[in-house]
Enzyme design. Structure first.
Site, short mmCIF file in Angstrom:
data_model
loop_
_atom_site.label_atom_id
_atom_site.label_comp_id
_atom_site.label_asym_id
_atom_site.label_seq_id
_atom_site.Cartn_x
_atom_site.Cartn_y
_atom_site.Cartn_z
N ILE A 158 67.17 69.92 -11.74
CA ILE A 158 67.74 69.92 -10.40
C ILE A 158 68.86 68.90 -10.29
O ILE A 158 69.89 69.15 -9.65
CB ILE A 158 66.64 69.65 -9.36
CG1 ILE A 158 65.59 70.77 -9.40
CG2 ILE A 158 67.22 69.54 -7.95
CD1 ILE A 158 64.36 70.50 -8.55
N ARG A 236 59.36 63.94 -3.65
CA ARG A 236 58.00 63.67 -3.20
C ARG A 236 58.02 62.52 -2.20
O ARG A 236 58.68 61.51 -2.41
CB ARG A 236 57.10 63.32 -4.38
CG ARG A 236 56.71 64.51 -5.24
CD ARG A 236 55.76 65.44 -4.49
NE ARG A 236 55.32 66.56 -5.30
CZ ARG A 236 55.95 67.74 -5.37
NH1 ARG A 236 57.07 67.92 -4.68
NH2 ARG A 236 55.45 68.71 -6.10
N GLU A 265 52.71 63.62 4.79
CA GLU A 265 52.75 65.03 5.18
C GLU A 265 51.47 65.73 4.73
O GLU A 265 50.85 65.30 3.77
CB GLU A 265 53.98 65.72 4.57
CG GLU A 265 54.01 65.76 3.05
CD GLU A 265 55.23 66.49 2.51
OE1 GLU A 265 55.06 67.67 2.14
OE2 GLU A 265 56.32 65.90 2.47
N HIS A 283 59.62 69.82 4.34
CA HIS A 283 59.32 70.19 2.95
C HIS A 283 59.68 71.65 2.69
O HIS A 283 58.83 72.45 2.26
CB HIS A 283 57.85 69.92 2.62
CG HIS A 283 57.59 69.76 1.14
ND1 HIS A 283 56.60 68.97 0.63
CD2 HIS A 283 58.21 70.32 0.06
CE1 HIS A 283 56.60 69.03 -0.69
NE2 HIS A 283 57.57 69.85 -1.06
#
Length: 319
Positions: A158, A236, A265, A283
């Site tokens: 990524i 994260r 979360e 998210h």
């Protein structure tokens, strides 16, 4: 032989694809929760059903849950990160762990760039002002993208694609990772963590969560960031210490945060998500119709493959 597959949780409207594929393979899908269930609920489900396979999105599959599954063959992460699975316990129990490491590379890199642009051009702040009845262009303080230095913390799949997408804006690019990338292009400068923080106008967090990275971004790290910079986290939540972040925002180091993930979360603390210098999304960086379909299909196929005695395609051994 018909085997039981426990799905702990999922983040899409229905399980039609999963039921169709699993039943066609001659197995049984067990699911009782859509939302993120507590670890003790998952442990109880394992004790009740004793499945041969566990599929988990965000649910915690710990050693207690695994211990109830005498004939467990696979724990499949329906996603990328493995911090919610006790891989050591799975290995000790004779089960393998898998994930889908590359299904959302395009989507997460898109979201990271989108959050960066939202901050750089003041999209969210100006939208809030206009909706509050304030129409005053003189209050806007957008940044020119070409003048920015962007630090990418975590230069894997990524991170590399994020850098590719940012090249079109002419930004200066820095990269930091646990292991130096041998194939990083010459226009991406490899630096240590402290240098990345000190020189970056925006820090994009793409690191995996583990013991060495948990709360990596805390008070001493924030103190090294440039005044008025932005922290963007699409990896994260527990990489960032919530209390230290809010205290740092008050000191303008960083000046803003753009968060797709927040520690705590699915019920993150309001003092983070409602802070005026925080842009928050729930998210969803991984999410698009194409990526979710790919994730679901590849996760199910991996489980069916392993239950049929075939080798996995994405084996994740214990750390």
């Amino acid at each position: 032989m018909k085997k039981k597959i426990l799905l702990t949780d999922y983040a899409w409207p229905d399980l039609a694809l999963e039921y169709q594929r699993i039943e066609a393979a001659g197995h049984v899908l067990i699911n009782t929760h859509k939302a993120h269930p507590p670890a003790e609920v998952i442990t109880a489900l394992c004790a009740e059903h004793r499945p041969q396979a566990i599929m988990t999105c965000w649910g915690i599959v710990n050693a207690q849950a695994i211990a109830h599954c005498e004939n467990l063959e696979i724990v499949a992460r329906v996603g990328v990160g493995l911090d919610n699975i006790d891989r050591q316990a799975a290995a000790a129990h004779g089960a393998i762990v898998t994930n889908v490491p590359d299904y959302c590379v395009e989507d997460v890199s898109d979201h990271a760039v989108a959050l960066l642009l939202s901050w750089a051009r003041g999209i969210v702040d100006n939208d809030r002002e206009v909706k509050a009845g304030i129409w005053d262009p003189s209050r806007a303080k957008p940044h020119r993208m070409r003048a920015l230095t962007i630090g990418i913390a975590g230069y894997g799949r990524i991170g590399k694609l994020t850098a590719d997408k940012l090249r079109g804006f002419g930004c200066s690019l820095l990269a930091f990772g646990r292991t130096r990338a041998a194939d990083h292009p010459g226009d991406v400068e490899w630096v240590d963590f402290d240098t990345l923080l000190a020189r970056s106008d925006a820090v994009i967090v793409l690191l995996p969560l583990g013991p060495e990275t948990r709360y990596l971004f805390k008070s001493n790290a924030f103190a090294r960031m440039k005044p008025g910079s932005v922290l963007i986290n699409v990896s994260r939540g527990p990489l960032v210490n919530n209390e230290d972040l809010i205290a740092a925002l008050e000191q303008n180091r960083p000046g803003f945060a753009a968060l797709d993930v927040v520690d705590g979360e699915p019920s993150p603390p309001a003092f983070v998500t409602q802070h005026p210098r925080v842009i928050a999304t729930p998210h969803i960086a991984f999410s698009s119709a194409a990526s979710v379909e790919e994730l679901r299909l590849r996760s199910v196929e991996e489980v069916i493959r392993v239950l049929a005695g075939e080798p996995p395609r994405n084996l994740c051994p214990p750390p």
